[in-house]
Design an enzyme around this catalytic site. Structure first.
Site: not given
Ligand code: QAP
Ligand code: CO
Length: 186
Positions: A50, A92-93, A134-135, A138
């Protein structure tokens, strides 16, 4: 150092990352940069691709800014056992502003090297189990949007294209402002 996070559908995010041969200082610096980038973006998980680094490294902190915060870095992670099923509305970031239900295992056991190169095994449930899956996706070039319907994915693709156009515009504007400020200063 905080890195820029690539936005899907950037083709780099579709590529597979490579195993790390040795956990050395360059990997520890990468891990530090990944935590900084993840916290700066208010995330709970980040994979090296990422930020454009094609190495099998992920960082996780499902309780950021809390006293019980437990940051975890995993080098060459492998999910060796999965159990049960659960659905979680994932974000997801690299897909800012979007969240969709994804079906995953409820409990996972991961084997990985920690930041000192020591082999570790971690069994997780809840949000951490979702985050690990999830990670790890990636690292194989798989995004959470690859787990949802084509229709939803294509709608998100359109919104991401718009966001990226706006981000490119902003960047160009910042560059122009910088240049005119430099000229004024002379
Ligand atoms: C992955 O996701 C994840 O849309 C990490 O506007 C997903 O950190 C881990 C984020 C689900 C556990 C459960 C997303 C921040 C952060 C956005 C993230 C946003 C601001 C996503
Ligand atoms: Co992600």
């Amino acid at each position: 150092m905080v890195h820029e996070i690539l936005v899907w559908p950037n083709p780099v995010l579709k590529q597979k990352a490579h195993p790390v041969a040795e956990v050395d200082d360059s990997i520890r610096t990468l891990i530090k940069d990944m935590f900084e980038s993840m916290y700066a973006a208010d995330g709970v998980g980040l994979a090296a691709p990422q930020i454009g680094v094609m190495k099998n490294v992920i960082v996780l902190d499902t309780t950021p800014r809390q006293p019980e915060s437990r940051p975890v870095a995993m080098v060459n992670p492998e999910i060796v056992v999965t159990e049960g099923k659960r659905t979680y509305k994932e974000g997801c970031l690299s897909v800012p502003g979007e969240a969709e239900d994804v079906d995953r295992a409820a409990v996972v056991t991961a084997r990985y090297l920690d930041e000192n190169g020591v082999q570790q095994t971690l069994t997780a449930d809840g949000l951490l189990a979702v985050a690990i899956q999830h990670e790890c996706d990636h690292l194989k070039g798989v995004m959470f949007v690859d787990h949802i319907s084509t229709l939803k994915r294509e709608l998100i693709r359109k919104r991401m294209k718009k966001i990226q156009a706006l981000m490119a515009e902003e960047k160009a504007e910042v560059a122009t402002t910088r240049k005119s400020n430099q000229l004024e200063a002379r």
